[in-house]
Design a protein around this motif. Structure first.
Motif, PDB file in Angstrom:
ATOM      1  N   ARG A 540      69.926-109.663  74.516  1.00 53.03           N
ATOM      2  CA  ARG A 540      70.403-108.380  73.733  1.00 53.03           C
ATOM      3  C   ARG A 540      71.787-108.726  73.569  1.00 53.03           C
ATOM      4  O   ARG A 540      72.556-109.307  74.347  1.00 53.03           O
ATOM      5  CB  ARG A 540      70.144-107.269  74.774  1.00 53.03           C
ATOM      6  CG  ARG A 540      68.693-106.927  75.109  1.00 53.03           C
ATOM      7  CD  ARG A 540      68.645-105.674  75.876  1.00 53.03           C
ATOM      8  NE  ARG A 540      69.306-105.736  77.104  1.00 53.03           N
ATOM      9  CZ  ARG A 540      69.630-104.922  78.092  1.00 53.03           C
ATOM     10  NH1 ARG A 540      69.606-103.556  77.780  1.00 53.03           N
ATOM     11  NH2 ARG A 540      70.256-105.047  79.362  1.00 53.03           N
ATOM     12  N   TRP A 541      72.397-108.097  72.453  1.00 53.53           N
ATOM     13  CA  TRP A 541      73.582-107.848  72.327  1.00 53.53           C
ATOM     14  C   TRP A 541      74.121-106.913  73.321  1.00 53.53           C
ATOM     15  O   TRP A 541      73.963-105.887  73.713  1.00 53.53           O
ATOM     16  CB  TRP A 541      74.021-107.277  70.794  1.00 53.53           C
ATOM     17  CG  TRP A 541      73.607-108.206  69.688  1.00 53.53           C
ATOM     18  CD1 TRP A 541      72.665-107.915  68.792  1.00 53.53           C
ATOM     19  CD2 TRP A 541      73.782-109.487  69.404  1.00 53.53           C
ATOM     20  NE1 TRP A 541      72.432-108.717  67.936  1.00 53.53           N
ATOM     21  CE2 TRP A 541      73.457-110.011  68.356  1.00 53.53           C
ATOM     22  CE3 TRP A 541      74.989-110.377  69.979  1.00 53.53           C
ATOM     23  CZ2 TRP A 541      73.666-111.141  67.703  1.00 53.53           C
ATOM     24  CZ3 TRP A 541      75.126-111.446  69.568  1.00 53.53           C
ATOM     25  CH2 TRP A 541      74.417-112.082  68.423  1.00 53.53           C
ATOM     26  N   SER A 543      78.110-107.393  74.562  1.00 53.59           N
ATOM     27  CA  SER A 543      79.476-106.735  74.186  1.00 53.59           C
ATOM     28  C   SER A 543      80.132-107.370  72.980  1.00 53.59           C
ATOM     29  O   SER A 543      79.762-108.569  72.594  1.00 53.59           O
ATOM     30  CB  SER A 543      80.493-107.066  75.312  1.00 53.59           C
ATOM     31  OG  SER A 543      81.822-106.690  75.055  1.00 53.59           O
ATOM     32  N   ILE A 544      80.879-106.700  72.160  1.00 54.43           N
ATOM     33  CA  ILE A 544      81.346-106.952  70.887  1.00 54.43           C
ATOM     34  C   ILE A 544      82.731-106.567  70.921  1.00 54.43           C
ATOM     35  O   ILE A 544      83.415-105.438  71.324  1.00 54.43           O
ATOM     36  CB  ILE A 544      80.658-106.171  69.867  1.00 54.43           C
ATOM     37  CG1 ILE A 544      79.166-106.664  69.429  1.00 54.43           C
ATOM     38  CG2 ILE A 544      81.468-106.056  68.460  1.00 54.43           C
ATOM     39  CD1 ILE A 544      78.307-106.040  68.638  1.00 54.43           C
ATOM     40  N   SER A 545      83.545-107.459  70.125  1.00 52.68           N
ATOM     41  CA  SER A 545      85.148-107.301  69.616  1.00 52.68           C
ATOM     42  C   SER A 545      85.118-107.710  68.382  1.00 52.68           C
ATOM     43  O   SER A 545      84.760-108.502  67.804  1.00 52.68           O
ATOM     44  CB  SER A 545      85.857-107.801  70.839  1.00 52.68           C
ATOM     45  OG  SER A 545      87.313-107.694  70.583  1.00 52.68           O
ATOM     46  N   LEU A 546      86.245-106.857  67.603  1.00 59.38           N
ATOM     47  CA  LEU A 546      86.271-107.193  66.258  1.00 59.38           C
ATOM     48  C   LEU A 546      87.800-106.990  65.751  1.00 59.38           C
ATOM     49  O   LEU A 546      88.632-106.322  66.302  1.00 59.38           O
ATOM     50  CB  LEU A 546      85.451-105.856  65.469  1.00 59.38           C
ATOM     51  CG  LEU A 546      85.184-105.685  64.210  1.00 59.38           C
ATOM     52  CD1 LEU A 546      84.408-106.832  63.374  1.00 59.38           C
ATOM     53  CD2 LEU A 546      84.839-104.274  63.621  1.00 59.38           C
ATOM     54  N   ILE A 552      83.140-111.207  67.436  1.00 60.91           N
ATOM     55  CA  ILE A 552      82.803-111.870  68.624  1.00 60.91           C
ATOM     56  C   ILE A 552      81.884-111.024  69.291  1.00 60.91           C
ATOM     57  O   ILE A 552      81.975-110.068  69.649  1.00 60.91           O
ATOM     58  CB  ILE A 552      83.982-112.584  69.400  1.00 60.91           C
ATOM     59  CG1 ILE A 552      83.129-113.418  70.521  1.00 60.91           C
ATOM     60  CG2 ILE A 552      84.797-111.517  69.943  1.00 60.91           C
ATOM     61  CD1 ILE A 552      83.878-114.153  71.277  1.00 60.91           C
ATOM     62  N   ALA A 553      80.666-111.466  69.508  1.00 62.64           N
ATOM     63  CA  ALA A 553      79.480-110.877  70.359  1.00 62.64           C
ATOM     64  C   ALA A 553      78.945-111.643  71.400  1.00 62.64           C
ATOM     65  O   ALA A 553      78.736-113.004  71.155  1.00 62.64           O
ATOM     66  CB  ALA A 553      78.576-110.591  69.096  1.00 62.64           C
ATOM     67  N   SER A 554      78.719-111.276  72.419  1.00 65.63           N
ATOM     68  CA  SER A 554      78.180-111.818  73.774  1.00 65.63           C
ATOM     69  C   SER A 554      77.020-111.327  73.817  1.00 65.63           C
ATOM     70  O   SER A 554      76.718-110.021  73.588  1.00 65.63           O
ATOM     71  CB  SER A 554      78.816-111.751  74.994  1.00 65.63           C
ATOM     72  OG  SER A 554      79.141-110.332  75.533  1.00 65.63           O
ATOM     73  N   THR A 555      75.864-111.791  74.580  1.00 68.38           N
ATOM     74  CA  THR A 555      74.503-111.593  74.867  1.00 68.38           C
ATOM     75  C   THR A 555      74.355-111.455  76.425  1.00 68.38           C
ATOM     76  O   THR A 555      75.117-111.909  77.202  1.00 68.38           O
ATOM     77  CB  THR A 555      73.446-112.523  74.250  1.00 68.38           C
ATOM     78  OG1 THR A 555      73.616-113.913  74.999  1.00 68.38           O
ATOM     79  CG2 THR A 555      73.693-112.803  72.909  1.00 68.38           C
ATOM     80  N   TYR A 563      78.990-115.456  70.481  1.00 70.10           N
ATOM     81  CA  TYR A 563      78.651-115.926  68.875  1.00 70.10           C
ATOM     82  C   TYR A 563      80.120-115.385  68.064  1.00 70.10           C
ATOM     83  O   TYR A 563      80.537-114.276  68.454  1.00 70.10           O
ATOM     84  CB  TYR A 563      77.427-115.111  68.210  1.00 70.10           C
ATOM     85  CG  TYR A 563      76.253-115.730  68.644  1.00 70.10           C
ATOM     86  CD1 TYR A 563      75.521-116.744  68.031  1.00 70.10           C
ATOM     87  CD2 TYR A 563      75.565-115.204  70.062  1.00 70.10           C
ATOM     88  CE1 TYR A 563      74.151-117.227  68.410  1.00 70.10           C
ATOM     89  CE2 TYR A 563      74.462-115.615  70.429  1.00 70.10           C
ATOM     90  CZ  TYR A 563      73.843-116.807  69.519  1.00 70.10           C
ATOM     91  OH  TYR A 563      72.741-117.284  70.234  1.00 70.10           O
ATOM     92  N   ILE A 564      80.788-116.436  67.296  1.00 68.99           N
ATOM     93  CA  ILE A 564      81.712-116.055  66.544  1.00 68.99           C
ATOM     94  C   ILE A 564      81.665-115.821  65.214  1.00 68.99           C
ATOM     95  O   ILE A 564      80.833-116.817  64.583  1.00 68.99           O
ATOM     96  CB  ILE A 564      82.863-116.810  66.941  1.00 68.99           C
ATOM     97  CG1 ILE A 564      83.479-116.497  68.493  1.00 68.99           C
ATOM     98  CG2 ILE A 564      84.130-116.832  65.893  1.00 68.99           C
ATOM     99  CD1 ILE A 564      84.388-117.557  68.700  1.00 68.99           C
ATOM    100  N   PHE A 565      81.739-114.863  64.399  1.00 63.24           N
ATOM    101  CA  PHE A 565      81.455-114.744  62.984  1.00 63.24           C
ATOM    102  C   PHE A 565      82.947-114.725  62.463  1.00 63.24           C
ATOM    103  O   PHE A 565      83.620-113.760  62.614  1.00 63.24           O
ATOM    104  CB  PHE A 565      80.563-113.459  62.754  1.00 63.24           C
ATOM    105  CG  PHE A 565      79.084-113.452  63.603  1.00 63.24           C
ATOM    106  CD1 PHE A 565      78.126-114.383  63.052  1.00 63.24           C
ATOM    107  CD2 PHE A 565      79.293-112.841  64.625  1.00 63.24           C
ATOM    108  CE1 PHE A 565      76.992-114.182  63.693  1.00 63.24           C
ATOM    109  CE2 PHE A 565      77.904-112.576  65.379  1.00 63.24           C
ATOM    110  CZ  PHE A 565      76.833-113.585  64.719  1.00 63.24           C
TER     111      PHE A 565
END
Length: 864
Positions: A540-541, A543-546, A552-555, A563-565
Motif C-alpha cells: 500500500r502507499w 507516506s508521500i512528500s511533494l 516521493i512515495a513509500s510503501t 519511489y521517486i517521480f
C-alpha cells in the motif's frame, strides 16, 4: 546420468576437488553398473559414502559441500523434517525480523524459485515467493501425529490465515504463512486514514468484521482432518494484533480481508480422541517481551488480559467457545469506536476504560470485591451510547443501525455469563444485517454531504463563494473551492511548497492535481493531471512528500520501497507524468514510517522502524535522492518510528520532527519531543537542549514541552499535541499549539537568547498553523470555541510577557468540518498571500480550497 539423476552427485565431487581415484570409483560403482544401485540419493549419509569410496577423505569433503546442492523444499500442507543443517541448506533468499512473541519470532522471508512445492498445482513456485515464517522451540510433549493432521486439515475459510507448511530442524519448528500487509492494531492506529468518513468505507469495514465471526465459526465447527475427524479450536488469544489485514481480489475489485492468525497456538480438541490438547505445551515459552503478540507482519504493544472474559479470573475455568466470543466482542467494540473517531478515538476509549475508578487494568468488565458477579465495564456502555448519538446526528437510519448492533454486543456478546453468549454464526448474521443496512444508506446517499451542502445540485463542479465576514462583505478576499472528479476513499493528501501541485492518495493509487488545471475557467470537473497505481499488489502507499519537481512515495506491506517521480514541465502548463518513476530499493532498512523531501528536491529524510521490534526506538536517515546508497548511517532516536506525527523540511537545510506525546520522568508527565536538525555544514548549534540524535556535520536540538495541566483532558494523550510550525526566517524557533488553545514559542538554539513564550488563545480552537510573511503574523485554521464553522484566522506574533493574543477572522471555510483531515500551505507574494487547503471530507468527497489574503487585509479582530 540422466536416468539415475547423478548430475548433482558428480557436481558435488567436482566442487570437493576430488581425486581421480574418487572419480573412477564414482564411474564404476554408480554410473557403469548394469543395475541401478539405490546408493546415490541426496543428501547422502556418511555411512553410504564410506561404502562407495572405501576411505574417509572423500566422504568428509562430500559432507561439507553437499548442503548447497540439497536445498530444502517447503511443501504445502505438509511437514518437512530434517535432523540438522549440515547436509541441506535453507530455501530463503533473505529474511527480516517482523515481530517477537511469547512463543516465537516472526520473520518475513523470500523463498527462492522452485523451493516451495504446491500439491494443488503439482509444481513449484516459478518466481521468488514472500511468506511469513514463525519460529518456535518444540518440547518433548509435541505430538507429531496430531500436528501433521492439523497441518493437513481443511482450512478453506477465507478469514483464517492459511498455513503453507512447516519445517522441523531438530527442536526448531517453523510454520509458514501468507504475508499480510499489517495487523488490525496497526491498521487502526497508524497505517490507515485518521478515521473512515464515508458510509461505503464503514460498510466495507463492517463486512471485514463480519468475516472475523465467520472465521471464528470455522475454528469452532468447521475444521476437519483429512480423515474427516472434527477439530474444535479455541483461539484463546483473539485481539487486534492477532488479526491480519490482507489486500485481495474481492469480486471485481481489490479490497481488504481480515483474517484470524495464531490460532495454531491455541487449545484443540480432536473429537476422535475425546480430549483436549493444549498446543502451548508443545512449545517453549520465552520470557514475555514488551509485546506478547507476534503477528505475521507487525509487533505491537502487548494487550495483557484486555480481551479476556470474566471467566479468565477463575482458577478452574473451563475452555469454551464462549471465551472467544467475548474476545471478538471486545475487538468489535473497538472497531466501531474506530469507525466514528479513528485512531485517536481508539486511544481515548482505551484510556477511559483503564482509568475508570472501578477498573482493574484495561478490561471490558469490572469486578466488585463484595462477592458480586462481574459486569460489563460502565465505560463500554457509555462509549457505545456516545457513538450512537453521533451517528444519529448524521442520519437517523445510521443511528438505528448502530444502536441495534451495539445493543446486541452488550446483550448477547459481552455477557458476563458464558452460557448466555451467542454463537459465532449468530454474531456473523447480526454483522451481516448491519452491513446490509449500511449498504442501503450508501445507495440512498444518506451520508453523502454535510447538511449545509444538501440541495446544491452537482457537487463536482467548481465552486466560487464570496465570503461574508461579520455584516460587511469582504470584497477584497474570496474563497475558491473545487471538488474532485470522482469520490474515492483517499487516505491522505499533500501540497507542494509553492502550492502548484496537490497529491491525493488511496492505498493503491496516487492522484495529482495542478494549479493550472484548477484555474481553467472552462473546466467544470476537476480531473487529475496524473495517476499512478501501486506497482506491487501486496503493498500500500504509506507516506508521500511533494515538491514542485519531485514526488516521493513509500510503501507498506510485504516489501518496503521508495519511489521517486520527476514532475516534468510540458509545453503548456504543468505536465505531470508519473510513468518516469525511479524506484529506490533499500533492502537493509526496515519499514519506512515517514518520508520528507526538501523544497529543492535534492535531499530526502525518512524515519524507519526498528528491525527487531516496532516499539523499539526508530532511526532517522538523511540522504540525496540521486544517490540513496550514500546516505548517512541511521541515527537512533529515543522514540518509536510509529510515534512520529510530523516530519518536514522547512528549508533545504532544516528538518523538523514532532513525536506523539510521551510519558517520562518520575511523575510520568506528558512531554512532546520536538527535534530540529540543521544540515548546514558551516554552522553548528553548540547547545543541544537535550541531545538525542548525533548527525555528522549537523546539529540537533530537542525541546520538551511539559503539559502543566495534569487533570484537564488527561485521558487524551493524542489531543495534547495539536499543530507545529517553524519560523521561516529562524527555523530554529518553533511555534506549537497544544490542547488546541495553548500557544508555545520556543527557540531550540542556545545562542538565541529569545525568551520562551506561552499564552492561551482564548475563545478559539486552533487546528493548523502556517507562518505569515517575515514571521510577523501566523495564519491558522480553527474555529470559535463552542462553534462548528471553520475559519481562516490571523494571529499576531506575541511579545514576551504578553498576556493577550490578537486574533483576526479572515474568512469562513464553507463545507470544511472540524473533524475533517486536511493539508495546508501558505504561499506569499508581493501584494498578497494565498492559503491552499486540500481536504478529505465526508462521503468520499475531497475538496481543494484557495483563500486569497491581500497584504492590506482588514478583518474582524478580537483580543483573545
Amino acid at each position: 546420468m540422466r536416468q539415475r539423476k547423478l548430475y548433482d552427485f558428480l557436481a558435488i565431487l567436482i566442487f570437493t576437488s576430488c581425486t581421480i581415484e574418487a572419480a573412477r570409483t564414482f564411474t564404476i560403482k554408480l554410473l557403469a553398473q548394469t543395475t541401478s544401485p539405490d546408493l546415490y540419493a541426496l543428501p547422502a549419509e556418511r555411512k553410504t559414502l564410506t561404502e562407495i569410496f572405501g576411505e574417509q577423505v572423500t566422504p568428509d569433503k562430500f559432507m561439507t559441500q553437499q548442503a548447497c546442492f540439497c536445498p530444502i523444499v517447503i511443501c504445502n500442507k505438509k511437514e518437512v523434517r530434517i535432523p540438522s543443517l549440515d547436509r541441506q541448506c535453507l530455501p530463503y533468499l533473505e529474511q527480516k525480523v517482523r515481530g517477537k512473541g511469547a512463543y516465537g519470532t516472526v520473520y518475513q522471508v523470500k523463498i527462492a524459485k522452485g523451493h516451495f512445492y504446491d500439491s494443488d498445482i503439482r509444481g513449484t513456485n516459478q518466481q521468488p515467493k514472500e511468506m511469513a515464517r514463525k519460529d518456535y522451540q518444540s518440547t518433548e510433549d509435541m505430538e507429531q501425529g496430531i500436528l501433521k493432521k492439523i497441518l493437513a486439515c481443511d482450512r478453506t475459510c477465507p478469514n483464517i490465515v492459511d498455513i503453507y507448511g512447516s519445517l522441523s530442524i531438530g527442536t526448531n519448528y517453523s510454520i509458514f504463512m501468507p504475508l499480510a500487509i499489517c495487523d488490525l492494531s496497526a491498521h487502526m492506529k497508524e497505517d490507515n486514514r485518521t478515521r473512515p468518513y464515508t458510509t461505503a468505507e464503514k460498510a466495507d469495514i463492517i463486512h471485514c468484521a463480519r468475516g472475523l465471526a465467520r472465521g471464528l465459526e470455522f475454528l469452532h465447527n468447521g475444521m476437519r482432518t483429512a480423515e474427516g475427524d472434527r477439530i474444535v479450536c479455541y483461539h484463546m488469544d483473539l485481539k487486534p494484533s492477532n488479526i491480519l489485514v490482507f489486500l485481495e481480489n474481492v469480486g471485481d475489485k481489490q479490497g481488504f480481508v481480515w483474517k484470524i492468525s495464531d490460532f495454531g497456538m491455541s487449545r484443540l480438541k480432536l473429537k476422535s480422541r475425546r480430549e483436549e490438547t493444549d498446543f502451548d505445551s508443545w512449545f517453549v515459552r520465552f520470557q514475555q517481551p514488551r509485546d506478547v503478540s507476534a503477528s505475521a507482519t507487525y509487533n505491537r504493544r502487548g494487550d495483557g488480559g484486555t480481551y479476556l472474559g470474566p471467566e479468565s479470573l477463575s482458577p478452574h475455568r473451563a475452555m469454551r467457545t464462549a471465551n472467544d466470543i467475548w474476545s471478538l466482542g471486545c475487538v468489535l467494540s473497538i472497531v466501531f469506536a474506530y469507525l466514528e473517531e479513528g485512531s485517536s478515538g481508539v486511544e481515548r476509549y482505551r484510556e477511559r476504560r483503564r482509568k475508570h475508578r472501578a477498573s482493574d487494568g484495561d478490561r471490558f468488565f469490572v469486578t466488585n470485591s463484595l462477592f458480586s458477579r462481574p459486569r460489563i465495564h460502565p465505560e463500554v456502555t457509555e462509549w457505545h451510547e456516545k457513538l450512537i448519538k453521533k451517528a444519529r446526528k448524521r442520519s437517523s437510519k445510521e443511528g438505528e443501525a448502530l444502536r441495534s448492533m451495539l445493543d446486541y454486543l452488550e446483550r448477547e456478546v459481552l455477557q458476563p455469563d458464558q452460557l448466555k453468549r451467542c454463537k459465532a454464526d449468530q454474531l456473523e448474521e447480526k454483522l451481516l444485517d448491519t452491513h446490509r443496512k449500511y449498504k442501503e444508506l450508501e445507495n440512498e446517499g444518506g451520508l453523502s454531504l454535510p447538511e449545509e451542502e444538501s440541495g446544491l445540485g452537482s457537487r463536482l463542479r467548481r465552486k466560487r463563494i464570496d465570503v461574508l465576514i461579520g455584516k460587511k462583505p469582504a470584497t477584497d478576499r474570496s474563497v475558491e473551492r473545487w471538488y474532485l472528479r470522482e469520490p474515492e476513499p483517499f487516505k491522505g493528501c499533500e501540497i507542494s511548497p509553492d502550492g502548484t501541485v496537490i497529491a491525493f492518495w488511496t492505498d493503491t493509487k496516487i492522484s495529482l492535481y495542478t494549479s493550472q488545471s484548477l484555474e481553467q475557467e472552462e473546466v467544470d470537473i476537476v480531473r487529475p493531471a496524473a495517476e499512478y497505481p501501486i506497482p506491487i499488489r501486496e503493498c500500500r502507499w504509506k507516506s508521500i512528500s511533494l515538491t514542485r519537481k519531485h514526488l516521493i512515495a513509500s510503501t507498506s506491506g510485504g516489501t518496503f520501497q521508495c519511489y521517486i517521480f520527476k514532475l516534468r514541465r510540458g509545453l503548456v502548463g504543468m505536465d505531470v507524468n508519473l510513468r518516469h518513476g525511479d524506484r529506490i530499493s533499500l533492502p537493509t532498512l526496515p519499514e519506512i514510517k515517514k518520508v520528507a523531501l526538501a523544497p529543492g528536491g535534492q535531499r530526502l529524510a525518512c524515519v524507519v522502524s526498528d528491525k527487531d521490534e516496532d516499539q523499539n526506538p526508530g532511526s532517522l536517515y538523511i540522504g540525496s535522492i540521486h544517490s540513496p546508497y550514500d546516505w548517512q548511517l541511521g541515527n537512533k532516536l529515543d522514540w518509536p518510528a510509529a510515534d512520529v506525527v510530523q516530519l518536514s523540511f522547512s528549508t533545504d537545510e532544516d528538518l523538523h520532527m514532532v513525536f506523539r506525546p510521551q510519558r517520562s520522568g518520575p511523575n510520568r508527565k506528558h512531554e512532546i519531543p520536538v527535534i530540529h536538525v540543521s544540515l548546514r555544514t558551516n554552522q553548528l548549534c553548540p547547545l543541544i537542549i537535550e541531545p538525542q540524535v548525533s548527525l555528522p556535520l549537523c546539529s540537533t536540538s530537542i525541546v520538551r514541552l511539559i503539559s502543566p495541566m495534569q487533570g484537564f483532558e488527561s485521558s487524551s494523550t493524542v489531543g495534547l499535541f495539536t499543530t507545529f510550525a517553524p519560523l521561516s526566517q529562524k527555523p530554529h524557533v518553533c511555534v506549537l499549539v497544544t490542547r488546541e488553545k495553548q500557544l508555545h514559542i520556543q527557540s531550540l538554539a542556545q545562542l538565541d537568547k529569545t525568551a520562551a513564550i506561552q499564552a492561551d488563545i482564548k475563545n478559539y480552537r486552533v487546528l493548523k498553523l502556517m507562518m505569515g510573511k517575515d514571521d510577523e503574523k501566523i495564519f491558522a485554521v480553527g474555529r470559535r470555541a463552542a462553534h462548528h464553522k471553520m475559519l481562516l484566522l490571523e494571529v499576531d506574533m506575541p511579545l514576551p510577557q504578553e498576556t493577550k493574543i490578537s486574533v483576526t477572522e479572515l474568512a469562513e471555510i464553507p463545507g470544511l468540518a472540524y473533524s475533517d483531515d486536511f493539508a495546508e500551505r501558505v504561499v506569499h507574494g508581493e501584494s498578497e498571500s494565498v492559503v491552499i487547503l486540500a481536504a478529505l471530507m465526508g462521503a468520499n468527497q475531497c475538496g481543494i480550497y484557495k483563500i486569497t489574503v491581500p497584504s492590506s487585509r482588514s478583518g474582524t479582530s478580537a483580543a483573545a
